[in-house]
Design a protein around this motif. Sequence first.
Motif, short mmCIF file in Angstrom:
data_model
loop_
_atom_site.label_atom_id
_atom_site.label_comp_id
_atom_site.label_asym_id
_atom_site.label_seq_id
_atom_site.Cartn_x
_atom_site.Cartn_y
_atom_site.Cartn_z
N CYS A 251 26.92 3.15 4.69
CA CYS A 251 25.59 3.78 4.58
C CYS A 251 25.48 5.00 5.49
O CYS A 251 24.43 5.64 5.54
CB CYS A 251 24.49 2.79 4.99
SG CYS A 251 24.26 1.40 3.92
N ARG A 252 26.50 5.28 6.26
CA ARG A 252 26.51 6.39 7.21
C ARG A 252 25.44 6.25 8.29
O ARG A 252 24.85 7.22 8.75
CB ARG A 252 26.34 7.75 6.50
CG ARG A 252 27.33 7.93 5.37
CD ARG A 252 27.37 9.37 4.87
NE ARG A 252 28.74 9.81 4.64
CZ ARG A 252 29.56 10.23 5.59
NH1 ARG A 252 29.16 10.30 6.83
NH2 ARG A 252 30.78 10.61 5.30
N CYS A 253 25.20 4.99 8.69
CA CYS A 253 24.29 4.74 9.80
C CYS A 253 24.95 5.25 11.07
O CYS A 253 26.15 5.07 11.28
CB CYS A 253 24.00 3.24 9.90
SG CYS A 253 22.82 2.85 11.19
N GLU A 254 24.15 5.92 11.91
CA GLU A 254 24.71 6.61 13.07
C GLU A 254 25.11 5.64 14.19
O GLU A 254 26.21 5.73 14.74
CB GLU A 254 23.66 7.59 13.58
CG GLU A 254 24.16 8.61 14.55
CD GLU A 254 23.05 9.59 14.96
OE1 GLU A 254 21.85 9.23 14.84
OE2 GLU A 254 23.38 10.69 15.41
N GLU A 255 24.19 4.72 14.53
CA GLU A 255 24.45 3.84 15.67
C GLU A 255 24.10 2.39 15.33
O GLU A 255 23.25 2.13 14.49
CB GLU A 255 23.60 4.28 16.88
CG GLU A 255 24.04 5.60 17.43
CD GLU A 255 23.28 5.99 18.69
OE1 GLU A 255 23.01 5.11 19.52
OE2 GLU A 255 22.96 7.18 18.82
N VAL A 256 24.77 1.46 16.04
CA VAL A 256 24.51 0.04 15.82
C VAL A 256 24.33 -0.68 17.15
O VAL A 256 24.89 -0.29 18.17
CB VAL A 256 25.65 -0.65 15.03
CG1 VAL A 256 25.72 -0.10 13.62
CG2 VAL A 256 26.98 -0.48 15.75
N GLN A 257 23.53 -1.75 17.07
CA GLN A 257 23.23 -2.57 18.24
C GLN A 257 23.16 -4.01 17.76
O GLN A 257 22.60 -4.28 16.70
CB GLN A 257 21.87 -2.13 18.81
CG GLN A 257 21.34 -2.99 19.94
CD GLN A 257 19.94 -2.56 20.39
OE1 GLN A 257 19.47 -1.48 20.02
NE2 GLN A 257 19.28 -3.39 21.17
N GLY A 258 23.76 -4.94 18.50
CA GLY A 258 23.69 -6.34 18.09
C GLY A 258 24.77 -7.16 18.76
O GLY A 258 25.64 -6.62 19.44
N TYR A 259 24.69 -8.48 18.52
CA TYR A 259 25.62 -9.40 19.17
C TYR A 259 27.07 -9.07 18.87
O TYR A 259 27.96 -9.37 19.66
CB TYR A 259 25.31 -10.85 18.76
CG TYR A 259 23.94 -11.34 19.19
CD1 TYR A 259 23.26 -10.75 20.25
CD2 TYR A 259 23.32 -12.41 18.53
CE1 TYR A 259 22.00 -11.20 20.64
CE2 TYR A 259 22.07 -12.87 18.92
CZ TYR A 259 21.42 -12.27 19.97
OH TYR A 259 20.18 -12.72 20.35
N LEU A 260 27.36 -8.47 17.70
CA LEU A 260 28.74 -8.11 17.37
C LEU A 260 29.31 -7.15 18.42
O LEU A 260 30.49 -7.24 18.77
CB LEU A 260 28.81 -7.46 15.99
CG LEU A 260 30.21 -7.06 15.52
CD1 LEU A 260 31.05 -8.29 15.21
CD2 LEU A 260 30.14 -6.16 14.28
N ILE A 261 28.50 -6.24 18.89
CA ILE A 261 28.95 -5.28 19.92
C ILE A 261 28.86 -5.99 21.28
O ILE A 261 29.86 -6.11 21.99
CB ILE A 261 28.08 -4.00 19.94
CG1 ILE A 261 27.76 -3.50 18.53
CG2 ILE A 261 28.69 -2.93 20.84
CD1 ILE A 261 28.95 -3.21 17.67
N ALA A 262 27.68 -6.45 21.63
CA ALA A 262 27.47 -7.21 22.87
C ALA A 262 26.04 -7.72 22.90
O ALA A 262 25.14 -7.09 22.34
CB ALA A 262 27.72 -6.33 24.09
#
Length: 285
Positions: A251-262
């Motif tokens: 989807c070309r989302c710029e940034e992600v946040q969530g348990y998968l990262i930390a």
Amino acid sequence: ASRPLGADQISYFNEQWDKLEKNRRSLLQDLRRAIDNGDLQVHYQPQLHLERQRISGCEVLVRWHCPERGTVPPDEFIPLAEEHRLIAPLTKQVILKSCTELGEVDLLGSTLDRVSVNISAQEFTDRDFLPQMQALLGDLSSLRPYLQLEITERAALLDMKRSIHYIRSLREQGLRFSIDDFGTGYSGLSMLRDLPVDELKIDRSFIVDLNSQPRSAAIVSAVVGLADVFGLSVVAEGVETDGQLEALRRCRCEEVQGYLIAPPLDIQRFQAFLTGHSLQHPARA
Ligand code: C2E
Ligand code: MG
Ligand code: MG
Ligand code: MG
């Protein structure tokens, strides 16, 4: 048809009500003491920039470890703080503590472009919000360019005129604004047209079924497209699986946040995480 309540039932309900009331009062007392004593903690959840492969910002989340009660979740004490005019001192503590902690480990500017703090609806619609925030910013001159405030659509829409005024005034002082839980309010495109914000955070409810519900994927793509047209950053919240991450890349989302990262981390763990992450993904010169 309902029968009238018996006397014993009424006294039972009264007892239960009293118990609830007592609990609430003692929770409020403990919360007030925690705020007065500066006992609230803050955790940091990293935000990963997908194209740059680096952590570009973080969200600050308040934590209350009560000696008697254990950890009380924000969803329980934030509404209480709002109701009893404790939210302004709480926010002040969250901002000062996070800026101090991040400043001590020298993360702002060098590693992180941005630190996001949550502002509750009740607070944002209060007439004291602007002067209080301006007073606070006076003490934070060097960190101001990195500070971002997260407000919800609902908060912004309660009084559009005032919201625009607040956002304009604070952006003039260098603050950035993000719309939290985007897509869950009664947002319309007019909000995007009228509010001078910098970022949209796509609500977790659209991420959760991203791989099973084509409509959620379509919404995410549309929000990314809107953000692009309006020149806004876009962050997906609550990313938990590789499948979701892949879909967000598509989807070309710029940034992600969530348990998968930390998950949200205390400052020591956050610093360690950032060190590990930059070793894994060295910035290209
Ligand atoms: P929010 O601002 O939307 O914050 C995101 C919430 O999602 C956080 O919960 C975070 O721990 C959680 N989260 C992060 N990644 C994931 C994930 O991958 N999966 C799932 N299921 N959850 C994830 P938390 O810390 O319990 O905070 C809940 C809400 O309480 C926040 O929602 C925010 O509205 C409020 N809040 C938290 N800290 C503050 C604060 O300092 N001030 C104010 N006013 N509100 C706060
Ligand atoms: Mg938030
Ligand atoms: Mg959120
Ligand atoms: Mg949310």
